[in-house]
Design a protein around this motif. Structure first.
Motif, PDB file in Angstrom:
ATOM      1  N   LEU A   1       4.510  -2.961   9.861  1.00 25.00           N
ATOM      2  CA  LEU A   1       4.794  -3.880   8.744  1.00 25.00           C
ATOM      3  C   LEU A   1       3.666  -4.884   8.594  1.00 25.00           C
ATOM      4  N   ASP A   2       3.344  -5.151   7.339  1.00 26.13           N
ATOM      5  CA  ASP A   2       2.289  -6.096   6.964  1.00 26.13           C
ATOM      6  C   ASP A   2       2.920  -7.116   6.013  1.00 26.13           C
ATOM      7  N   GLU A   3       2.952  -6.812   4.719  1.00 24.87           N
ATOM      8  CA  GLU A   3       3.466  -7.759   3.722  1.00 24.87           C
ATOM      9  C   GLU A   3       4.888  -8.257   4.023  1.00 24.87           C
ATOM     10  N   SER A   4       5.716  -7.432   4.654  1.00 27.08           N
ATOM     11  CA  SER A   4       7.124  -7.825   4.907  1.00 27.08           C
ATOM     12  C   SER A   4       7.259  -8.966   5.916  1.00 27.08           C
TER      13      SER A   4
ATOM     14  N   VAL B   1      -9.779   4.400  12.216  1.00 26.43           N
ATOM     15  CA  VAL B   1      -9.999   4.454  10.770  1.00 26.43           C
ATOM     16  C   VAL B   1      -8.659   4.320  10.051  1.00 26.43           C
ATOM     17  N   LYS B   2      -8.663   3.521   8.991  1.00 23.95           N
ATOM     18  CA  LYS B   2      -7.453   3.350   8.165  1.00 23.95           C
ATOM     19  C   LYS B   2      -7.788   3.807   6.759  1.00 23.95           C
ATOM     20  N   VAL B   3      -6.895   4.626   6.186  1.00 21.32           N
ATOM     21  CA  VAL B   3      -7.084   5.030   4.786  1.00 21.32           C
ATOM     22  C   VAL B   3      -5.865   4.615   3.977  1.00 21.32           C
TER      23      VAL B   3
ATOM     24  N   ILE C   1       3.344  -4.305  14.256  1.00 26.01           N
ATOM     25  CA  ILE C   1       3.189  -5.356  13.239  1.00 26.01           C
ATOM     26  C   ILE C   1       1.709  -5.712  13.121  1.00 26.01           C
ATOM     27  N   ASN C   2       1.247  -5.746  11.873  1.00 25.43           N
ATOM     28  CA  ASN C   2      -0.122  -6.154  11.542  1.00 25.43           C
ATOM     29  C   ASN C   2      -0.089  -7.676  11.395  1.00 25.43           C
ATOM     30  N   ILE C   3      -0.700  -8.391  12.316  1.00 25.53           N
ATOM     31  CA  ILE C   3      -0.678  -9.861  12.253  1.00 25.53           C
ATOM     32  C   ILE C   3      -1.928 -10.347  11.529  1.00 25.53           C
ATOM     33  N   LYS C   4      -1.733 -11.008  10.401  1.00 29.36           N
ATOM     34  CA  LYS C   4      -2.847 -11.598   9.637  1.00 29.36           C
ATOM     35  C   LYS C   4      -2.648 -13.113   9.656  1.00 29.36           C
ATOM     36  N   ILE C   5      -3.641 -13.817  10.154  1.00 26.02           N
ATOM     37  CA  ILE C   5      -3.513 -15.266  10.309  1.00 26.02           C
ATOM     38  C   ILE C   5      -3.141 -15.927   8.983  1.00 26.02           C
TER      39      ILE C   5
ATOM     40  N   VAL D   1      -2.622   5.003   8.182  1.00 25.94           N
ATOM     41  CA  VAL D   1      -2.598   4.879   6.715  1.00 25.94           C
ATOM     42  C   VAL D   1      -1.907   3.583   6.321  1.00 25.94           C
ATOM     43  N   ASP D   2      -2.273   3.088   5.141  1.00 28.27           N
ATOM     44  CA  ASP D   2      -1.650   1.894   4.563  1.00 28.27           C
ATOM     45  C   ASP D   2      -1.194   2.253   3.153  1.00 28.27           C
ATOM     46  N   ALA D   3       0.106   2.101   2.897  1.00 24.05           N
ATOM     47  CA  ALA D   3       0.663   2.498   1.597  1.00 24.05           C
ATOM     48  C   ALA D   3       0.829   1.317   0.653  1.00 24.05           C
TER      49      ALA D   3
ATOM     50  N   ILE E   1       2.092   4.264   9.948  1.00 28.46           N
ATOM     51  CA  ILE E   1       2.033   4.169   8.486  1.00 28.46           C
ATOM     52  C   ILE E   1       2.384   2.726   8.138  1.00 28.46           C
ATOM     53  N   GLU E   2       1.440   2.053   7.491  1.00 31.31           N
ATOM     54  CA  GLU E   2       1.575   0.622   7.221  1.00 31.31           C
ATOM     55  C   GLU E   2       2.282   0.397   5.886  1.00 31.31           C
ATOM     56  N   GLN E   3       3.368  -0.427   5.941  1.00 33.50           N
ATOM     57  CA  GLN E   3       4.057  -0.939   4.744  1.00 33.50           C
ATOM     58  C   GLN E   3       4.346   0.146   3.708  1.00 33.50           C
TER      59      GLN E   3
END
Ligand SMILES: O=C(O)CCC(=O)C1=CC=C[C@@H](O)[C@@H]1C(=O)O
Ligand SMILES: [Mg+2]
Length: 367
Positions: A237-240, A160-162, A259-263, A187-189, A212-214
């Motif tokens: 890291l996501d957006e970075s 679960v991510k909040v 690292i959160n990889i988003k295609i 968590v994602d900030a 803890i994400e971003q």
């Protein structure tokens, strides 16, 4: 591989319930569906996933539509492609616009897999025929969040991510941990904090979060390195991270453990595969991020997430997490916390044509 026609469709659908982050409240979603055809009538499916306004990245549906129509499709029609991994190279002279590029590149991967008569997940080197499903709680209200988590655990989700932000972090997590002390929780900030908040972020170490994400700036790698030295929770890291270079910098500076990889964010499936390989070689954990997307993009995420390094459940949830009815058939279903990788060729899901037609605002065909 010769592409003889491309159709772009801008679609819009309301979310079943609002999705709140530290940046924005999403109540409806637009996206661009890309359908490309070859001479034998096979169709490759892609989905460009920028939001309607530039709150997550600088791209929007309108900028991506312009890039696809006026810049990227003309390149694809001019240059026959031997293998989908060449597409990102053919776009190298075009700066940025990763989600537009990813929309057409993923459609080409799907078409190529269909031509090779293989499931896309096998073609990209998948090692498992199912992926663990993670879910994102779309509310920052503690009571609602706990109710939602109970529902998602019932549905079998394993992680679960909040969303957190200053003023809504410690209390929210404390309430969740009271009910779910051993839950795989992250968590994602969305960049809501700064280095002035080190003490606040150190306090979250007590909740044994997966990550803890971003927490810091959207384009920062250096300050995340400073923060990672001061907190126990692994930074994700996501957006970075929008390029392989960013990933190499983050690895070199020890800015994150995940690292959160988003295609879409990294400009396509080939870039995502290379980022996966780089991270695994450097002991950086990876998981497949989501974009509150429709089923075509989610199908590409499922294929990617079958690769060996994706051991953490990603933001890959069922079609029904956001949509009354998805644009694909069959819909994506989570069973016992997993999503089975489809056995069909390519992404393994068909377009639900009547649903797509119903939610299409505008479309054009190019050849
Ligand atoms: O796709 C999902 O299930 C949710 C993905 C998600 O959490 C996000 C999507 C897009 C922007 C952000 O709000 C957030 C993220 O940063 O990961
Ligand atoms: Mg994120």
């Amino acid at each position: 591989m010769k592409i003889i026609e491309a159709q772009l469709s801008i679609i819009k659908m309301p979310l079943r319930s609002p999705f709140s982050t530290s940046l924005s409240k999403v109540t409806e979603r637009e996206a661009i569906i890309i359908e490309i055809s070859d001479e034998e009538g096979r169709v490759g499916l892609g989905e460009a996933v920028p939001f309607s306004t530039p709150w997550y990245t600088e791209e929007t549906v309108k900028t991506a539509y312009h890039m696809l129509k006026d810049i990227l499709l003309p390149i694809i029609f001019q240059q026959p492609i031997q293998h989908p991994r060449e597409v990102s190279k053919s776009f190298e002279a075009i700066r940025g616009n990763h989600m537009a590029k990813s929309g057409i590149e993923t459609a080409i991967w799907d078409l190529y897999a269909k031509q090779q008569r293989k499931p896309l997940w096998e073609l990209v080197g998948g090692v498992r025929d199912r992926v663990p499903a993670g879910v994102v709680v779309g509310t920052q209200d503690p009571k609602e969040a706990i109710e939602n988590i109970a529902m998602y655990l019932q549905e079998g989700y394993k992680r679960v991510k909040v969303k957190i932000k200053p003023g809504n972090d410690y209390h929210l997590l404390n309430e969740i941990r009271k009910h779910y002390p051993t839950l795989d929780l992250m968590v994602d900030a969305n960049s809501a904090y700064s280095l002035n908040d080190v003490k606040v972020l150190q306090a979250l170490d007590e909740f044994q979060l997966l990550m803890i994400e971003q927490p810091l700036g959207i384009d920062d790698i250096v300050e995340h390195s400073i923060l990672q030295e001061k907190i126990k929770t692994p930074i994700c890291l996501d957006e970075s991270i929008v390029s392989l270079h960013d990933a190499k910098s983050a690895i070199h500076l020890k800015s994150c453990g995940v690292i959160n990889i988003k295609i879409g964010r990294v400009g396509g499936l080939w870039n995502a595969i290379q980022m996966h390989d780089l991270c695994i070689a450097n002991n950086i954990k990876v998981w497949c991020g989501g974009m509150i997307e429709f089923g075509i993009s989610k199908a590409h995420n499922i294929a990617l997430a079958t690769k060996s390094g994706f051991t953490i459940p990603g933001d890959i949830s069922s079609s029904s997490r956001y949509w009354e009815e998805d644009i694909i058939s069959p819909e994506i279903i989570v069973r016992n916390g997993e999503i089975k990788a489809p056995t069909g060729f390519g992404i393994g899901y068909e377009v639900n044509k009547s649903r797509l037609e119903k939610v299409t605002l505008y479309k054009e065909i190019f050849s």
